[in-house]
Write an enzyme that holds these catalytic residues in place. Structure first.
Site, PDB file in Angstrom:
ATOM      1  N   GLY A 150      48.258   0.874  65.893  1.00  0.00           N
ATOM      2  CA  GLY A 150      47.925   2.179  64.992  1.00  0.00           C
ATOM      3  C   GLY A 150      46.659   2.742  65.129  1.00  0.00           C
ATOM      4  N   SER A 151      45.981   2.457  66.248  1.00  0.00           N
ATOM      5  CA  SER A 151      44.865   3.164  66.347  1.00  0.00           C
ATOM      6  C   SER A 151      44.608   4.908  66.250  1.00  0.00           C
ATOM      7  CB  SER A 151      43.894   2.774  67.571  1.00  0.00           C
ATOM      8  OG  SER A 151      44.259   3.157  68.771  1.00  0.00           O
ATOM      9  N   ASN A 152      45.672   5.173  66.904  1.00  0.00           N
ATOM     10  CA  ASN A 152      45.844   6.857  66.758  1.00  0.00           C
ATOM     11  C   ASN A 152      46.224   7.279  65.429  1.00  0.00           C
ATOM     12  OD1 ASN A 152      45.392   8.239  69.310  1.00  0.00           O
ATOM     13  ND2 ASN A 152      46.665   6.332  70.035  1.00  0.00           N
TER      14      ASN A 152
ATOM     15  N   ARG B 254      60.261   3.376  70.323  1.00  0.00           N
ATOM     16  CA  ARG B 254      61.819   3.300  70.140  1.00  0.00           C
ATOM     17  C   ARG B 254      62.365   4.855  70.558  1.00  0.00           C
ATOM     18  NH1 ARG B 254      65.356   0.165  69.124  1.00  0.00           N
ATOM     19  NH2 ARG B 254      67.101   0.748  68.112  1.00  0.00           N
TER      20      ARG B 254
ATOM     21  N   ASP C 263      58.663  11.388  77.256  1.00  0.00           N
ATOM     22  CA  ASP C 263      57.431  11.988  77.636  1.00  0.00           C
ATOM     23  C   ASP C 263      57.428  13.384  78.509  1.00  0.00           C
ATOM     24  OD1 ASP C 263      56.369   9.673  76.828  1.00  0.00           O
ATOM     25  OD2 ASP C 263      56.558   8.733  78.780  1.00  0.00           O
TER      26      ASP C 263
ATOM     27  N   ALA D 294      39.825   8.952  74.209  1.00  0.00           N
ATOM     28  CA  ALA D 294      39.816  10.291  74.333  1.00  0.00           C
ATOM     29  C   ALA D 294      41.203  10.711  73.474  1.00  0.00           C
ATOM     30  CB  ALA D 294      40.137  10.488  75.904  1.00  0.00           C
ATOM     31  N   GLU D 295      42.040   9.854  73.471  1.00  0.00           N
ATOM     32  CA  GLU D 295      43.152   9.890  72.502  1.00  0.00           C
ATOM     33  C   GLU D 295      43.152  10.234  71.170  1.00  0.00           C
ATOM     34  OE1 GLU D 295      46.767   7.011  73.156  1.00  0.00           O
ATOM     35  OE2 GLU D 295      45.840   6.515  75.108  1.00  0.00           O
TER      36      GLU D 295
ATOM     37  N   HIS E 269      50.755  10.516  74.730  1.00  0.00           N
ATOM     38  CA  HIS E 269      51.013   9.716  75.881  1.00  0.00           C
ATOM     39  C   HIS E 269      49.657   9.588  76.603  1.00  0.00           C
ATOM     40  CE1 HIS E 269      53.251   7.856  78.849  1.00  0.00           C
ATOM     41  NE2 HIS E 269      52.748   8.459  79.931  1.00  0.00           N
TER      42      HIS E 269
ATOM     43  N   ARG F 201      71.321   3.076  67.048  1.00  0.00           N
ATOM     44  CA  ARG F 201      70.156   3.815  66.941  1.00  0.00           C
ATOM     45  C   ARG F 201      70.281   4.935  65.950  1.00  0.00           C
ATOM     46  NH1 ARG F 201      66.577   3.654  71.012  1.00  0.00           N
ATOM     47  NH2 ARG F 201      67.694   2.275  71.911  1.00  0.00           N
TER      48      ARG F 201
HETATM   49  C1  GRF Z   1      48.622   4.687  72.971  1.00  0.00           C
HETATM   50  O1  GRF Z   1      47.934   4.569  74.157  1.00  0.00           O
HETATM   51  C2  GRF Z   1      49.590   5.794  73.004  1.00  0.00           C
HETATM   52  O2  GRF Z   1      48.969   6.674  73.884  1.00  0.00           O
HETATM   53  C3  GRF Z   1      50.777   5.281  73.435  1.00  0.00           C
HETATM   54  O3  GRF Z   1      50.675   4.039  72.748  1.00  0.00           O
HETATM   55  C4  GRF Z   1      49.296   3.490  72.594  1.00  0.00           C
HETATM   56  C5  GRF Z   1      49.507   3.152  71.075  1.00  0.00           C
HETATM   57  O4  GRF Z   1      48.166   2.895  70.539  1.00  0.00           O
HETATM   58  N1  GRF Z   1      51.809   6.078  73.182  1.00  0.00           N
HETATM   59  P1  GRF Z   1      47.842   2.804  69.176  1.00  0.00           P
HETATM   60  O5  GRF Z   1      49.130   1.899  68.215  1.00  0.00           O
HETATM   61  O6  GRF Z   1      47.735   4.076  68.633  1.00  0.00           O
HETATM   62  O7  GRF Z   1      46.638   1.939  68.801  1.00  0.00           O
END
Ligand code: GRF
Length: 221
Positions: A19-21, A98, A152, A180-181, A116, A72
């Site tokens: 969950g870093s994003n 998922r 994707d 960068a994300e 992605h 699903r």
């Molecule tokens: C990230 O690299 C994202 O691009 C990909 O899965 C990873 C998730 O990382 N879809 P986090 O859980 O957000 O740290």
């Protein structure tokens, strides 16, 4: 007369792990002028570390174990009812592992985004960084896009380029791309939530004003 600010868009973040994003989005959304608020974090994995962080930071969370659902579609019925209950208007997938049914994707068409860790349309799928290194490309990056039924794929909202260096391992490259994300996901969500990133055909059009404030292509070379 002062113009009234539009209400913030209500966003759910779906995760499966670290969950870093998610964290980057929640932190960005704390700014008073950010056009979205995070009203729910849901995970299909009850032990996802991101759930603990979100709860500790005052964001409502939901653990929805996909293994407790026969199909699903059943899982998505439960998810949809949680989204309805929280009046969610936009979904941000952040490491959500998922696949969704075409019906669910269609229901959220142009209201669900994903990040992605490659410069799409190159290197779709898993083990991205391993494949990037095997291919020997010198530049990789990350992409935020609207979700379409094919994995994707979908109109591209934002991308950042990241250099590949000759000593890279999948781990060092992943860490550089991840930084960068964390930069582009909050600005991409802001573009969508403010209504300034619009799907025209299968391409995104951004209003001029936003281009100045949030460059879409931010090379870190
Ligand atoms: C990230 O690299 C994202 O691009 C990909 O899965 C990873 C998730 O990382 N879809 P986090 O859980 O957000 O740290």
């Amino acid at each position: 007369m002062t113009a009234e600010k539009p209400p913030k868009k209500r966003v759910a973040i779906l995760i499966s792990g670290r969950g870093s994003n998610m964290q980057a989005l929640i932190e960005a959304a704390r700014a008073a002028d950010y056009p979205a608020e995070i009203v729910l974090v849901a995970s299909n994995r009850p032990k996802a570390a991101g759930l603990t962080w979100a709860a500790a930071n005052g964001v409502p969370t939901l653990a929805l174990d996909h293994r407790n659902h026969a199909s699903r579609a059943d899982f998505e019925v439960a998810l949809q009812s949680a989204l309805d209950e929280a009046n969610v208007e936009l979904i941000a997938l952040a490491g959500f592992m998922r696949l969704m049914t075409p019906e669910f994707v269609q229901r959220w068409r142009d209201r669900m985004i994903n990040i992605h860790p490659s410069l799409l349309p190159s290197f779709k799928g898993l083990e991205t960084h391993e494949r990037v290194l095997a291919a020997g490309v010198r530049i990789t990056g990350c992409t935020v896009h609207f979700v379409r039924p094919e994995m994707d794929e979908g109109p591209i909202i934002a991308q950042a380029a990241v250099p590949v260096v000759s000593t890279d391992t999948p781990e060092t490259l992943a860490a550089r791309v991840l930084a960068a994300e964390h930069r582009i996901y909050p600005s991409a969500l802001a573009l969508v939530a403010s209504g300034r990133a619009v799907c025209v055909g299968e391409k995104i059009v951004i209003s001029e004003e936003v281009k100045e404030r949030a460059p879409l292509f931010s090379p870190s070379l």
